[in-house]
Design a protein around this motif. Structure first.
Motif, mmCIF file in Angstrom:
data_model
loop_
_atom_site.group_PDB
_atom_site.id
_atom_site.type_symbol
_atom_site.label_atom_id
_atom_site.label_comp_id
_atom_site.label_asym_id
_atom_site.label_seq_id
_atom_site.Cartn_x
_atom_site.Cartn_y
_atom_site.Cartn_z
ATOM 1 N N PRO A 173 1.067 -1.298 0.302
ATOM 2 C CA PRO A 173 -0.392 0.240 -0.120
ATOM 3 C C PRO A 173 0.568 1.098 -0.370
ATOM 4 O O PRO A 173 2.044 1.424 0.738
ATOM 5 C CB PRO A 173 -0.724 0.010 1.081
ATOM 6 C CG PRO A 173 0.000 -0.730 1.637
ATOM 7 C CD PRO A 173 0.889 -1.952 1.088
ATOM 8 N N ALA A 174 0.455 2.576 -0.757
ATOM 9 C CA ALA A 174 1.107 3.605 -0.491
ATOM 10 C C ALA A 174 -0.290 4.787 -0.789
ATOM 11 O O ALA A 174 -0.426 4.850 -1.206
ATOM 12 C CB ALA A 174 1.842 3.996 -1.809
ATOM 13 N N LYS A 175 0.075 5.187 0.583
ATOM 14 C CA LYS A 175 -1.349 6.629 1.252
ATOM 15 C C LYS A 175 -0.365 7.498 2.066
ATOM 16 O O LYS A 175 0.664 7.272 2.453
ATOM 17 C CB LYS A 175 -1.960 5.918 2.252
ATOM 18 C CG LYS A 175 -3.006 6.459 2.702
ATOM 19 C CD LYS A 175 -4.242 6.086 3.363
ATOM 20 C CE LYS A 175 -5.506 7.066 3.758
ATOM 21 N NZ LYS A 175 -6.566 6.111 4.834
ATOM 22 N N LEU A 176 -0.812 8.366 1.341
ATOM 23 C CA LEU A 176 0.020 9.960 1.632
ATOM 24 C C LEU A 176 -0.319 10.588 3.065
ATOM 25 O O LEU A 176 -2.123 10.551 3.275
ATOM 26 C CB LEU A 176 -0.020 10.907 1.335
ATOM 27 C CG LEU A 176 0.705 11.695 1.700
ATOM 28 C CD1 LEU A 176 2.077 12.224 1.556
ATOM 29 C CD2 LEU A 176 0.291 13.362 1.487
ATOM 30 N N PHE A 177 -0.098 9.605 4.420
ATOM 31 C CA PHE A 177 -0.784 10.132 6.033
ATOM 32 C C PHE A 177 -1.116 12.220 5.964
ATOM 33 O O PHE A 177 -0.307 12.461 5.063
ATOM 34 C CB PHE A 177 0.118 9.965 6.971
ATOM 35 C CG PHE A 177 0.173 8.233 7.167
ATOM 36 C CD1 PHE A 177 -1.325 8.197 8.292
ATOM 37 C CD2 PHE A 177 1.137 7.737 6.520
ATOM 38 C CE1 PHE A 177 -1.223 6.614 8.856
ATOM 39 C CE2 PHE A 177 0.371 6.173 6.731
ATOM 40 C CZ PHE A 177 -0.352 6.265 7.888
ATOM 41 N N LEU B 195 6.196 15.551 -5.047
ATOM 42 C CA LEU B 195 5.561 16.039 -5.356
ATOM 43 C C LEU B 195 5.105 17.284 -5.616
ATOM 44 O O LEU B 195 5.161 17.451 -4.000
ATOM 45 C CB LEU B 195 4.441 14.942 -5.754
ATOM 46 C CG LEU B 195 4.623 13.613 -6.726
ATOM 47 C CD1 LEU B 195 3.588 12.861 -6.721
ATOM 48 C CD2 LEU B 195 5.626 13.270 -7.672
ATOM 49 N N ARG B 196 3.886 18.016 -5.974
ATOM 50 C CA ARG B 196 3.260 19.583 -4.892
ATOM 51 C C ARG B 196 2.546 18.310 -4.004
ATOM 52 O O ARG B 196 1.896 17.724 -4.218
ATOM 53 C CB ARG B 196 2.447 19.821 -6.491
ATOM 54 C CG ARG B 196 3.561 21.029 -7.519
ATOM 55 C CD ARG B 196 2.521 21.511 -8.124
ATOM 56 N NE ARG B 196 1.402 21.161 -8.530
ATOM 57 C CZ ARG B 196 1.595 20.174 -9.501
ATOM 58 N NH1 ARG B 196 2.619 19.901 -10.343
ATOM 59 N NH2 ARG B 196 0.012 20.165 -10.616
ATOM 60 N N PRO B 197 2.079 19.550 -3.003
ATOM 61 C CA PRO B 197 1.635 19.313 -1.690
ATOM 62 C C PRO B 197 0.203 18.495 -2.221
ATOM 63 O O PRO B 197 -0.612 17.386 -2.763
ATOM 64 C CB PRO B 197 1.333 19.946 -1.343
ATOM 65 C CG PRO B 197 2.840 20.735 -1.365
ATOM 66 C CD PRO B 197 2.952 20.972 -2.920
ATOM 67 N N GLU B 198 -0.545 19.055 -3.550
ATOM 68 C CA GLU B 198 -2.431 18.926 -3.913
ATOM 69 C C GLU B 198 -2.167 17.634 -4.682
ATOM 70 O O GLU B 198 -2.752 17.248 -4.625
ATOM 71 C CB GLU B 198 -2.493 19.959 -4.808
ATOM 72 C CG GLU B 198 -1.981 20.779 -6.806
ATOM 73 C CD GLU B 198 -0.778 21.444 -5.759
ATOM 74 O OE1 GLU B 198 -0.043 22.448 -7.182
ATOM 75 O OE2 GLU B 198 0.019 21.702 -4.839
ATOM 76 N N VAL B 199 -0.807 17.099 -5.164
ATOM 77 C CA VAL B 199 -1.208 15.900 -6.201
ATOM 78 C C VAL B 199 -0.100 14.662 -4.682
ATOM 79 O O VAL B 199 -0.966 14.095 -4.974
ATOM 80 C CB VAL B 199 0.237 16.203 -7.266
ATOM 81 C CG1 VAL B 199 0.257 15.026 -8.250
ATOM 82 C CG2 VAL B 199 -0.125 16.845 -8.467
ATOM 83 N N ALA B 200 0.161 14.560 -3.778
ATOM 84 C CA ALA B 200 1.079 13.996 -3.070
ATOM 85 C C ALA B 200 -0.713 13.653 -2.327
ATOM 86 O O ALA B 200 -0.435 12.774 -1.857
ATOM 87 C CB ALA B 200 2.120 14.325 -2.501
ATOM 88 N N ALA B 201 -0.931 14.865 -1.788
ATOM 89 C CA ALA B 201 -1.945 14.775 -1.123
ATOM 90 C C ALA B 201 -3.351 14.072 -1.706
ATOM 91 O O ALA B 201 -3.981 12.232 -0.764
ATOM 92 C CB ALA B 201 -3.004 15.113 -0.883
ATOM 93 N N ALA B 202 -3.068 13.441 -3.011
ATOM 94 C CA ALA B 202 -4.600 12.440 -3.463
ATOM 95 C C ALA B 202 -4.023 10.683 -3.410
ATOM 96 O O ALA B 202 -4.392 9.987 -4.148
ATOM 97 C CB ALA B 202 -4.294 12.795 -5.263
ATOM 98 N N ILE B 203 -2.824 10.422 -2.674
ATOM 99 C CA ILE B 203 -2.001 9.149 -3.194
ATOM 100 C C ILE B 203 -2.946 8.184 -2.067
ATOM 101 O O ILE B 203 -2.838 8.717 -0.870
ATOM 102 C CB ILE B 203 -0.726 8.748 -2.902
ATOM 103 C CG1 ILE B 203 -0.074 9.605 -3.866
ATOM 104 C CG2 ILE B 203 0.289 8.067 -3.022
ATOM 105 C CD1 ILE B 203 1.400 10.076 -3.906
ATOM 106 N N ASP B 204 -3.583 6.955 -3.142
ATOM 107 C CA ASP B 204 -3.675 6.144 -2.095
ATOM 108 C C ASP B 204 -4.180 4.721 -2.743
ATOM 109 O O ASP B 204 -5.681 4.655 -3.846
ATOM 110 C CB ASP B 204 -5.396 6.550 -1.383
ATOM 111 C CG ASP B 204 -5.952 5.313 0.097
ATOM 112 O OD1 ASP B 204 -5.089 4.332 -0.276
ATOM 113 O OD2 ASP B 204 -6.837 5.934 0.565
ATOM 114 N N MET B 205 -3.490 4.071 -2.229
ATOM 115 C CA MET B 205 -2.864 2.946 -3.882
ATOM 116 C C MET B 205 -2.167 1.469 -3.099
ATOM 117 O O MET B 205 -2.016 1.652 -1.781
ATOM 118 C CB MET B 205 -2.189 3.583 -4.842
ATOM 119 C CG MET B 205 -0.949 3.168 -5.272
ATOM 120 S SD MET B 205 0.176 4.049 -6.415
ATOM 121 C CE MET B 205 -0.040 6.073 -6.352
#
Length: 347
Positions: free
Chosen positions: A102-106, A115-125
């Motif tokens: 799993p890769a999820k940004l806490f 990555l840019r914060p708004e791009v990184a915030a969407a990571i949940d895979m």
């Protein structure tokens, strides 16, 4: 009472395993632990990276919590005796064919991502990686060509049953999440990948509720940087999965945050952080133990059937981070033990 095999291994492995053990002990889950050497530490002690006693413990245990293997002083050894052969041997001997990463940004770690914060915030895979095939286990060797040149070769191979097995797990994982599965291959170049794609399409008929897409591995690497939020579950082979999951870890802030599970057909598993032994910081109490603690949470969920405890542990890591706890890889100053303390307080 479930038996957990603790295999700390090399480098920072013992440090991060110690913190995961402290957290698990604090949860009063009636677990028993037995420790054994593995990797370079096992070679230095007894001449082999996967001693028979360690393999026996791994077979007897209900689950395995693994630190890391890798020791630069062993780099000159013949390949069969190098520390990394321990993890490959465990995967083979225990039939651990599926790797879940799993890769999820806490929340709060947006600035730690490249990555840019708004791009990184969407990571949940979740990346579902096949573990028992591909070039890692195919025929390999060194030979001399007719022209007298040295030539190394590694055969990439899969049979259709191996692809179908991991494809089913990929689809099953997607049904428990957002219902999207992206199969990653290189079918425009590799015959192995063409078989992969054909079999994944065949398996998809069993899961009409899951939206299946396909992507070449080079494009996937680009998309993980451009728009990682588009991915829910990725299923791919051993080599591509190894590379893409490490890339995803840095998109999510730090390789020190990502856990993994390697499972057999019965959901018995080996659980480990993906960061490796990091010999450059070993013994300095700089390692981030969160990936190992989160690996312990995966162990509770997948192998021990303790979903509530797993949720509680993951929430504690999130709360510690939300409270500002940071090791050096996240831009902070906490030691390995202090980060463990922060999780214990949140717990």
């Amino acid at each position: 009472m479930p038996l957990i095999a603790l295999l700390p291994g090399d480098g920072i492995g013992p440090e991060v395993i110690a913190e995961a053990r402290r957290v698990l002990d604090a949860m009063s889950l009636d677990l028993t632990f037995e420790e054994a050497p593995v990797g370079g530490a096992a070679y230095q002690a007894g001449g082999h990276p996967l001693p028979a006693a360690t393999l026996d413990l791994a077979r007897r245990a209900d689950a395995i919590l693994f630190g890391a293997v890798g020791d630069p002083t062993c780099d000159a050894l013949e390949r069969s005796l190098r520390p990394e052969q321990a993890i490959l041997g465990l995967r083979k001997e225990l039939a651990l064919f599926a790797n879940l990463r799993p890769a999820k940004l806490f929340p709060g770690l947006e600035d730690a991502s490249a990555l840019r914060p708004e791009v990184a915030a969407a990571i949940d895979m979740v990346i579902v990686r096949e573990l028992n095939g591909d070039v890692y286990f195919g025929e390999k060797g060194m030979r001399t060509t007719a022209a007298g040149l040295r030539e190394g070769y590694d055969v990439m191979r899969y049979d259709e049953s191996e692809v179908a097995r991991i494809a089913h797990l990929g689809f099953q994982t997607a049904t428990k999440r957002a219902g999207k599965l992206c199969s990653v291959d290189k079918a425009n170049v590799l015959e192995t990948s063409q078989l992969w794609r054909d079999v994944v399409i065949e398996v998809s008929a069993h899961y009409p509720q899951v939206a299946l897409t396909h992507m070449y591995v080079d494009n996937c690497a680009m998309q993980l940087v451009r728009d990682p939020g588009q991915f829910d579950v990725i299923v791919t082979g051993n080599l591509f999965g190894d590379i893409l999951s490490d890339q995803a870890s840095m998109c999510a802030g730090s390789i020190g945050m990502l856990p993994s599970a390697s499972l057999d057909a019965s959901a018995k598993g080996l659980y480990e952080p993906i960061h490796g032994s990091a010999p450059d910081i070993a013994g300095q109490s700089k390692a981030n133990p969160c990936a190992t603690i989160l690996s312990a949470a995966m162990m509770l969920r997948h192998s021990l059937g303790m979903a509530e405890a797993a949720d509680r542990l993951e929430a504690a890591v999130g709360a510690a981070l939300a409270g500002g706890a940071r090791t050096a890889d996240l831009g902070g100053t906490l030691s390995t033990r202090a980060m463990g303390d922060a999780v214990l307080v949140a717990l």
